[in-house]
Design a protein around this motif. Structure first.
Motif, PDB file in Angstrom:
ATOM      1  N   THR A 232       1.172  -1.256  -0.162  1.00 35.38           N
ATOM      2  CA  THR A 232       0.204  -0.130   0.037  1.00 35.38           C
ATOM      3  C   THR A 232       1.075   1.099   0.147  1.00 35.38           C
ATOM      4  O   THR A 232       2.064   1.149   0.478  1.00 35.38           O
ATOM      5  N   ILE A 233      -0.283   2.589  -0.422  1.00 39.28           N
ATOM      6  CA  ILE A 233       0.931   3.883  -0.578  1.00 39.28           C
ATOM      7  C   ILE A 233       0.351   4.481   0.637  1.00 39.28           C
ATOM      8  O   ILE A 233      -1.253   4.326   0.422  1.00 39.28           O
ATOM      9  N   ASP A 234       0.540   5.177   1.705  1.00 35.29           N
ATOM     10  CA  ASP A 234       0.442   5.705   2.626  1.00 35.29           C
ATOM     11  C   ASP A 234      -1.107   4.998   3.778  1.00 35.29           C
ATOM     12  O   ASP A 234      -2.100   6.016   3.768  1.00 35.29           O
ATOM     13  N   ASP A 235      -0.661   3.911   3.586  1.00 35.22           N
ATOM     14  CA  ASP A 235      -1.637   2.558   4.547  1.00 35.22           C
ATOM     15  C   ASP A 235      -3.326   3.097   4.018  1.00 35.22           C
ATOM     16  O   ASP A 235      -3.968   2.769   4.114  1.00 35.22           O
ATOM     17  N   THR A 236      -3.212   3.308   2.740  1.00 38.75           N
ATOM     18  CA  THR A 236      -4.610   3.782   1.869  1.00 38.75           C
ATOM     19  C   THR A 236      -5.050   3.562   0.648  1.00 38.75           C
ATOM     20  O   THR A 236      -5.747   2.478  -0.373  1.00 38.75           O
ATOM     21  N   MET A 237      -3.757   3.426  -0.330  1.00 37.54           N
ATOM     22  CA  MET A 237      -3.654   3.029  -1.418  1.00 37.54           C
ATOM     23  C   MET A 237      -3.239   1.537  -2.196  1.00 37.54           C
ATOM     24  O   MET A 237      -2.432   1.658  -2.047  1.00 37.54           O
ATOM     25  N   LEU A 238      -4.337   0.277  -2.243  1.00 35.73           N
ATOM     26  CA  LEU A 238      -3.873  -0.460  -2.323  1.00 35.73           C
ATOM     27  C   LEU A 238      -2.945  -0.895  -4.064  1.00 35.73           C
ATOM     28  O   LEU A 238      -3.303  -0.376  -5.332  1.00 35.73           O
ATOM     29  N   VAL A 239      -1.844  -1.300  -3.718  1.00 35.39           N
ATOM     30  CA  VAL A 239      -0.572  -1.060  -5.097  1.00 35.39           C
ATOM     31  C   VAL A 239      -0.907  -2.772  -5.793  1.00 35.39           C
ATOM     32  O   VAL A 239      -1.151  -2.814  -6.828  1.00 35.39           O
ATOM     33  N   MET A 240      -1.075  -3.841  -4.988  1.00 37.37           N
ATOM     34  CA  MET A 240      -1.254  -4.903  -5.062  1.00 37.37           C
ATOM     35  C   MET A 240      -1.537  -5.755  -3.584  1.00 37.37           C
ATOM     36  O   MET A 240      -1.217  -5.347  -3.348  1.00 37.37           O
ATOM     37  N   GLU A 241      -1.638  -6.901  -4.230  1.00 38.08           N
ATOM     38  CA  GLU A 241      -2.509  -8.211  -3.297  1.00 38.08           C
ATOM     39  C   GLU A 241      -1.979  -9.337  -3.768  1.00 38.08           C
ATOM     40  O   GLU A 241      -2.808  -9.767  -5.013  1.00 38.08           O
ATOM     41  N   GLU A 242      -1.042 -10.251  -3.659  1.00 40.19           N
ATOM     42  CA  GLU A 242      -0.868 -11.456  -4.646  1.00 40.19           C
ATOM     43  C   GLU A 242      -0.567 -12.248  -3.224  1.00 40.19           C
ATOM     44  O   GLU A 242       0.015 -11.970  -2.107  1.00 40.19           O
ATOM     45  N   GLN A 243      -0.913 -13.326  -3.740  1.00 34.33           N
ATOM     46  CA  GLN A 243      -0.581 -14.537  -2.785  1.00 34.33           C
ATOM     47  C   GLN A 243       0.323 -15.563  -3.337  1.00 34.33           C
ATOM     48  O   GLN A 243       0.498 -16.012  -4.009  1.00 34.33           O
ATOM     49  N   GLY A 244       0.811 -16.217  -2.246  1.00 30.06           N
ATOM     50  CA  GLY A 244       1.805 -17.612  -3.308  1.00 30.06           C
ATOM     51  C   GLY A 244       2.391 -18.300  -1.879  1.00 30.06           C
ATOM     52  O   GLY A 244       1.985 -18.265  -0.370  1.00 30.06           O
ATOM     53  N   ASP A 245       3.208 -19.317  -1.827  1.00 30.68           N
ATOM     54  CA  ASP A 245       4.131 -20.127  -1.105  1.00 30.68           C
ATOM     55  C   ASP A 245       5.685 -20.070  -0.340  1.00 30.68           C
ATOM     56  O   ASP A 245       5.708 -21.102   0.224  1.00 30.68           O
ATOM     57  N   THR A 246       5.887 -19.615  -1.730  1.00 32.12           N
ATOM     58  CA  THR A 246       7.035 -19.760  -1.624  1.00 32.12           C
ATOM     59  C   THR A 246       8.127 -18.187  -1.818  1.00 32.12           C
ATOM     60  O   THR A 246       7.083 -17.719  -2.550  1.00 32.12           O
ATOM     61  N   SER A 247       9.618 -18.354  -2.612  1.00 34.49           N
ATOM     62  CA  SER A 247      10.228 -16.936  -2.533  1.00 34.49           C
ATOM     63  C   SER A 247       9.839 -16.385  -3.649  1.00 34.49           C
ATOM     64  O   SER A 247       9.800 -17.237  -4.762  1.00 34.49           O
ATOM     65  N   LYS A 248       9.369 -15.171  -3.691  1.00 33.66           N
ATOM     66  CA  LYS A 248       8.993 -14.635  -5.005  1.00 33.66           C
ATOM     67  C   LYS A 248       9.181 -13.464  -4.756  1.00 33.66           C
ATOM     68  O   LYS A 248       9.227 -12.632  -3.315  1.00 33.66           O
ATOM     69  N   ALA A 249       9.669 -12.786  -5.974  1.00 34.97           N
ATOM     70  CA  ALA A 249       9.980 -11.589  -6.067  1.00 34.97           C
ATOM     71  C   ALA A 249       8.568 -10.627  -7.605  1.00 34.97           C
ATOM     72  O   ALA A 249       8.235 -10.974  -8.177  1.00 34.97           O
ATOM     73  N   PHE A 250       8.440  -9.045  -6.931  1.00 36.01           N
ATOM     74  CA  PHE A 250       6.949  -8.914  -7.224  1.00 36.01           C
ATOM     75  C   PHE A 250       8.030  -7.392  -8.081  1.00 36.01           C
ATOM     76  O   PHE A 250       7.975  -6.521  -7.217  1.00 36.01           O
ATOM     77  N   ALA A 251       7.717  -6.760  -9.787  1.00 40.29           N
ATOM     78  CA  ALA A 251       8.348  -6.173  -9.451  1.00 40.29           C
ATOM     79  C   ALA A 251       7.001  -4.596 -10.136  1.00 40.29           C
ATOM     80  O   ALA A 251       6.068  -5.546 -10.587  1.00 40.29           O
ATOM     81  N   PHE A 252       6.969  -4.083  -9.558  1.00 39.72           N
ATOM     82  CA  PHE A 252       6.082  -2.844 -10.624  1.00 39.72           C
ATOM     83  C   PHE A 252       6.609  -1.559 -10.383  1.00 39.72           C
ATOM     84  O   PHE A 252       7.794  -0.845  -9.723  1.00 39.72           O
ATOM     85  N   SER A 253       5.517  -0.347 -11.287  1.00 39.00           N
ATOM     86  CA  SER A 253       6.369   0.973 -10.877  1.00 39.00           C
ATOM     87  C   SER A 253       5.525   1.987 -10.929  1.00 39.00           C
ATOM     88  O   SER A 253       4.195   1.115 -11.021  1.00 39.00           O
ATOM     89  N   LYS A 254       5.201   2.896 -10.211  1.00 39.02           N
ATOM     90  CA  LYS A 254       4.361   3.782  -9.595  1.00 39.02           C
ATOM     91  C   LYS A 254       4.542   5.196  -9.370  1.00 39.02           C
ATOM     92  O   LYS A 254       5.937   5.085  -9.111  1.00 39.02           O
ATOM     93  N   LYS A 255       4.027   5.853  -9.881  1.00 42.52           N
ATOM     94  CA  LYS A 255       3.635   7.350 -10.028  1.00 42.52           C
ATOM     95  C   LYS A 255       3.278   7.906  -8.702  1.00 42.52           C
ATOM     96  O   LYS A 255       1.646   7.646  -8.097  1.00 42.52           O
ATOM     97  N   PHE A 256       3.522   8.821  -7.642  1.00 47.20           N
ATOM     98  CA  PHE A 256       3.187   9.207  -6.159  1.00 47.20           C
ATOM     99  C   PHE A 256       2.092  10.120  -6.617  1.00 47.20           C
ATOM    100  O   PHE A 256       2.771  11.537  -6.832  1.00 47.20           O
ATOM    101  N   PRO A 257       1.184  10.092  -5.838  1.00 43.98           N
ATOM    102  CA  PRO A 257       0.246  11.599  -5.264  1.00 43.98           C
ATOM    103  C   PRO A 257       0.442  13.067  -4.603  1.00 43.98           C
ATOM    104  O   PRO A 257       2.332  12.426  -4.669  1.00 43.98           O
ATOM    105  N   GLU A 258       0.003  14.029  -4.697  1.00 42.49           N
ATOM    106  CA  GLU A 258       0.949  14.849  -4.035  1.00 42.49           C
ATOM    107  C   GLU A 258       1.245  15.144  -2.783  1.00 42.49           C
ATOM    108  O   GLU A 258       0.781  13.996  -1.824  1.00 42.49           O
ATOM    109  N   GLY A 259       2.187  15.363  -2.452  1.00 46.34           N
ATOM    110  CA  GLY A 259       2.878  15.403  -0.811  1.00 46.34           C
ATOM    111  C   GLY A 259       4.606  15.608  -1.100  1.00 46.34           C
ATOM    112  O   GLY A 259       4.976  14.864  -1.613  1.00 46.34           O
ATOM    113  N   GLU A 260       5.290  15.846  -0.533  1.00 50.29           N
ATOM    114  CA  GLU A 260       6.563  15.521   0.013  1.00 50.29           C
ATOM    115  C   GLU A 260       7.152  14.595   0.170  1.00 50.29           C
ATOM    116  O   GLU A 260       7.752  13.677  -0.596  1.00 50.29           O
ATOM    117  N   TYR A 261       6.022  13.728   1.277  1.00 50.28           N
ATOM    118  CA  TYR A 261       6.785  12.117   1.772  1.00 50.28           C
ATOM    119  C   TYR A 261       5.575  11.751   1.307  1.00 50.28           C
ATOM    120  O   TYR A 261       4.465  11.590   1.916  1.00 50.28           O
TER     121      TYR A 261
END
Length: 821
Positions: A232-261
């Motif tokens: 999630t971003i800022d505890d409100t915006m969901l970026v992804m939700e995935e299920q699994g049971d082994t080691s895995k890497a999840f890549a994504f690109s994201k543009k962030f909303p207004e705000g300094e941090y």
């Protein structure tokens, strides 16, 4: 006053045969020549020439015999004076003892806690054995523990998962162990507890309204554990939700909303009850959004590139350089003639020297078409104006230097295939030789002498395919071996160095870089081809080392398949390829910030300006016919970029599409450098982990104040204070947000593959816990030491010399007595 006899010892050996004073042997030749002259000399006066000739004829046999015996006698005498000796090695029994070093740090809870004591009890009656603890709690100082317990000529068994988060680097310690003849072994361990953890990799800063690339990694140790990954971003915006049971890497690109941090949080939800550590199921990452940098774009025409850049930067578009430049982070000059820039050269030069960025874009009014050649402006550029001379391929000398050390054995097939493809990529008119380095002791040896490739291409490829990999890494010796081969020839001199760059021994890296610097000063360029650097755990560090080698050698570092890119540099033009192919851009150096990750870029240009990179510059992108397109360098404190094609109006439209436009935006970002340097006030605090401090850096004109923070001035208007957090989560200090994560002892759990590789490099082994017989036999075998003795042979040579002298005297006496009778 005591009389000290100086030591003139100069030992020289061939195999096991040596002399202590080798320079004495050099005297043999002048001594034999003197004996030859002296023996032919006649000291008796004769009445006439006929008497002399008769005398010489009668003494001819005697003189030959005397000369031969005296020469031999002096040869043996001088050899005796040179003190010959023979080296003999003997295997002697040593002290078969073992020291067991136990890692009791928190991550080891996943494995059998009694495995060390059980092994100790099994070995106790068979060999002398000690057991010691080297790490505990959240402090995995494995390197320090090994260093403090090896004595030299001994054997240690380290029971650890190899996770080393403090103290000395494991690689340095293992190399030291090898040098003092200490073997370090380890045990195979199966996990008795299971765990799943999560981490996030990505940039700490992003320019407003731009995308960032991130990777969320989930690591599972032991049996499969069900989990649900939520990002999630800022505890409100969901970026992804995935299920699994082994080691895995999840890549994504994201543009962030207004705000300094912004807060990027990864959580593992609905985790199975068998998960041992709960504290590594959440990872926090802070993202600082910086304002769009202010950039000046100077152009005399309607530029499509300006429209694109206006979406990323705060872009001011003008038709001249007139005015104050100090408010801009970078200046872009788009297809501007030298005569239009000349009036502002002083201010432009000062602007760059003060740490700002400058980007030149080509076209029909710039570089070779804009009167840059021979002007003061050319001194500011990383290129010389004009086309480079086409070099005769027969004047190009290349030595391929191949790393055959033990560290590259994981990539034997890859490295051989890569070396063979390098040979295939070179023009057959090139003069090519090959050198390998490795073995123990480490040395460089010749695979093939340098000569035209067409004369020995098949033979060279056959020799490379039959190489055996073994021994130590000694990159500096490999470079020196290549240089020695090149020193025999004239013309262009180049080394193509093929290696994985694997070492954590800093002195070896420093020595290698110094060797590269030295051979480059003597006219040799060093091109580096990396092997196995894409997947290795230490890829970043290895790549940096190899890239530094290429930079110091004024060459290029190729991380991936190098054959196509080397063909651009050294190959022949393929007449079957069309003009479009040769106008396609090639990111020839993909280790630079600008070209990193742009290997798959595909763009074709229909025109370009002619320029040649200066020696201190870095050429990043060319065409397939080796026309420089993107060249960069540093000027004073600033950075300069030259793009020798246009803004997309006529020649380079492909560079404006979404996939290829990163080349231009990353070039501008590199030229800008530190995004906060123009601010009058700024606070930066980097993410950290529990148990370790972070630095709070403040740009301000006055000493900042903060509760619990002790600031010190470290530069002009720059202050810093350490801060040690006490809990995980997001923290805020002086308005800056940063993340605090679980201690790195709980990150990347599992057996560290780097540690097991280093174990084998010390001559140690990884044993099964039940193989006590194998451990005992190994310790006893390793305890045997090789003792080298020298056997002196001076007296036999001296006695033979004396006998030869006596024989010569006896023969002369005998022949004199015969003449008297």
């Amino acid at each position: 006053m005591a009389f000290i006899i100086p030591d003139y010892t100069k030992i020289y050996c061939i195999s096991k045969y040596c002399v202590r004073y080798y320079y004495v042997l050099i005297a043999i030749i002048p001594v034999v020549l003197f004996i030859f002259w002296f023996t032919r000399k006649t000291f008796v006066k004769f009445g006439n020439r006929f008497e002399l000739e008769a005398y010489l004829k009668s003494k001819r046999t005697d003189r030959k015999l005397v000369m031969a015996l005296r020469s031999l006698a002096f040869v043996f005498l001088l050899t005796a004076i040179a003190s010959p000796f023979v080296l003999e090695s003997k295997t002697v029994p040593g002290d078969p003892r073992l020291t067991i070093l136990v890692d009791n740090s928190s991550s080891m809870v996943l494995y059998n806690p009694s495995i060390a004591y059980e092994l100790y009890k099994k070995l106790e009656g068979s060999i002398p054995v000690n057991i010691r603890t080297i790490a505990s709690g959240e402090h995995s100082t494995i390197g320090n523990g090994i260093l403090n317990n090896i004595e030299g000529n001994d054997n240690v068994m380290v029971i650890t998962d190899g996770v080393n988060n403090e103290g000395k680097l494991l690689g340095d310690i293992m190399l030291f162990a090898t040098n003092v003849n200490s073997s370090v072994s380890a045990l195979k361990m199966e996990s008795v507890n299971n765990d799943v953890g999560v981490t996030i990799d990505g940039p700490p800063d992003l320019i407003k309204d731009t995308e960032g690339d991130f990777v969320v990694r989930v690591s599972v140790v032991g049996k499969k554990i069900r989990y649900t990954l939520q990002v999630t971003i800022d505890d409100t915006m969901l970026v992804m939700e995935e299920q699994g049971d082994t080691s895995k890497a999840f890549a994504f690109s994201k543009k962030f909303p207004e705000g300094e941090y912004h807060k990027l949080t990864a959580k593992l939800l609905e985790v199975g009850s068998e998960d041992y550590f709960k504290n590594n199921n959440v990872f926090y990452k802070s993202i600082k959004i910086v304002p769009r940098p202010k950039v000046l774009y100077v152009t005399e025409k309607n530029s499509p590139l300006a429209q694109e850049l206006g979406r990323i930067y705060e872009l001011d578009v003008r038709n001249s350089l007139q005015g104050d430049l100090s408010n801009y982070m970078a200046v872009i000059l788009n297809d501007i003639r030298a005569s239009k820039i000349a009036p502002y050269m002083d201010s432009l030069s000062d602007y760059v020297s003060d740490g700002n960025g400058l980007i030149f874009i080509g076209g029909e009014q710039s570089f070779d078409r804009g009167g840059y050649k021979g002007t003061l402006l050319e001194t500011l550029l990383p290129v010389k104006i004009g086309a480079g001379e086409e070099q005769n391929k027969s004047d190009i000398n290349i030595v391929i230097v191949i790393d055959i050390s033990h560290g590259t054995e994981d990539y034997i097939a890859v490295e051989k295939a890569l070396a063979l493809s390098v040979v295939d990529s070179l023009s057959e008119k090139n003069n090519v030789g090959a050198v390998a380095f490795g073995h123990t002791p480490c040395q460089a040896w010749t695979i093939a002498e340098i000569k035209p490739l067409k004369e020995h291409k098949k033979e060279l490829k056959d020799k490379i395919s039959r190489l055996k990999f073994d021994g130590q890494s000694c990159f500096d010796i490999g470079i020196q071996g290549g240089f020695q081969m090149l020193s025999k020839v004239g013309g262009s001199k180049n080394i193509i160095f093929i290696s994985d760059g694997k070492t954590t021994y800093q002195k070896l890296r420093d020595d290698t870089l110094e060797t590269v610097r030295r051979v480059n000063v003597l006219g040799v360029k060093v091109f580096v081809v990396g092997v196995g650097t894409e997947t290795d755990d230490l890829a970043t560090e290895n790549n940096l080392f190899l890239a530094n080698m290429a930079a110091l050698g004024e060459g290029i570092y190729y991380k991936a398949d190098a054959s196509n890119k080397l063909k651009v540099q050294f190959g022949d033009k393929d007449e079957t390829k069309g003009e479009e192919f040769y106008n396609t851009l090639v990111p020839i150096d993909t280790t630079h910030f600008i070209t990193l990750g742009l290997d798959e870029m595909h763009a074709t240009v229909s025109g370009y300006n002619y320029a040649v990179p200066k020696p201190a510059a870095r050429m990043l992108v060319t065409t397939h016919k080796n026309i420089p397109i993107l060249v960069v360098w540093r000027f004073g404190l600033g950075r300069v970029v030259t793009l020798t094609t246009d803004d997309g109006l006529k020649w380079a439209g492909d560079l404006l599409n979404k996939k290829n436009s990163k080349l231009i935006s990353k070039s501008i970002n590199w030229a800008i450098g530190d995004l906060g340097r123009k601010k009058s006030y700024d606070v930066t605090a980097r993410d950290t982990v529990l148990g370790k401090s972070t630095s709070v850096n403040v740009i301000t004109k006055e000493m900042p104040q903060g509760e619990g923070l002790a600031f010190a001035k470290i530069d002009t208007n720059l202050y810093s204070a350490p801060y040690t957090p006490k809990a995980t989560g997001y923290k805020e200090l002086l308005g800056a947000t940063f993340a605090v994560n679980y201690n790195d002892e709980y990150a990347n759990l599992g057996i560290n593959p780097e540690f097991t590789t280093l174990v084998e490099k010390t001559g140690g082994k990884v044993f099964d816990p039940s193989d006590t017989k194998g451990i005992i036999e190994f310790v006893k075998a390793k305890s045997k030491r090789i003792k080298i003795d020298s056997i002196d042979y001076r007296w036999p040579f001296a006695i033979i010399a004396m006998l030869l002298f006596l024989t010569e005297i006896a023969i002369r006496r005998y022949r004199e007595n015969l003449e008297r009778k």
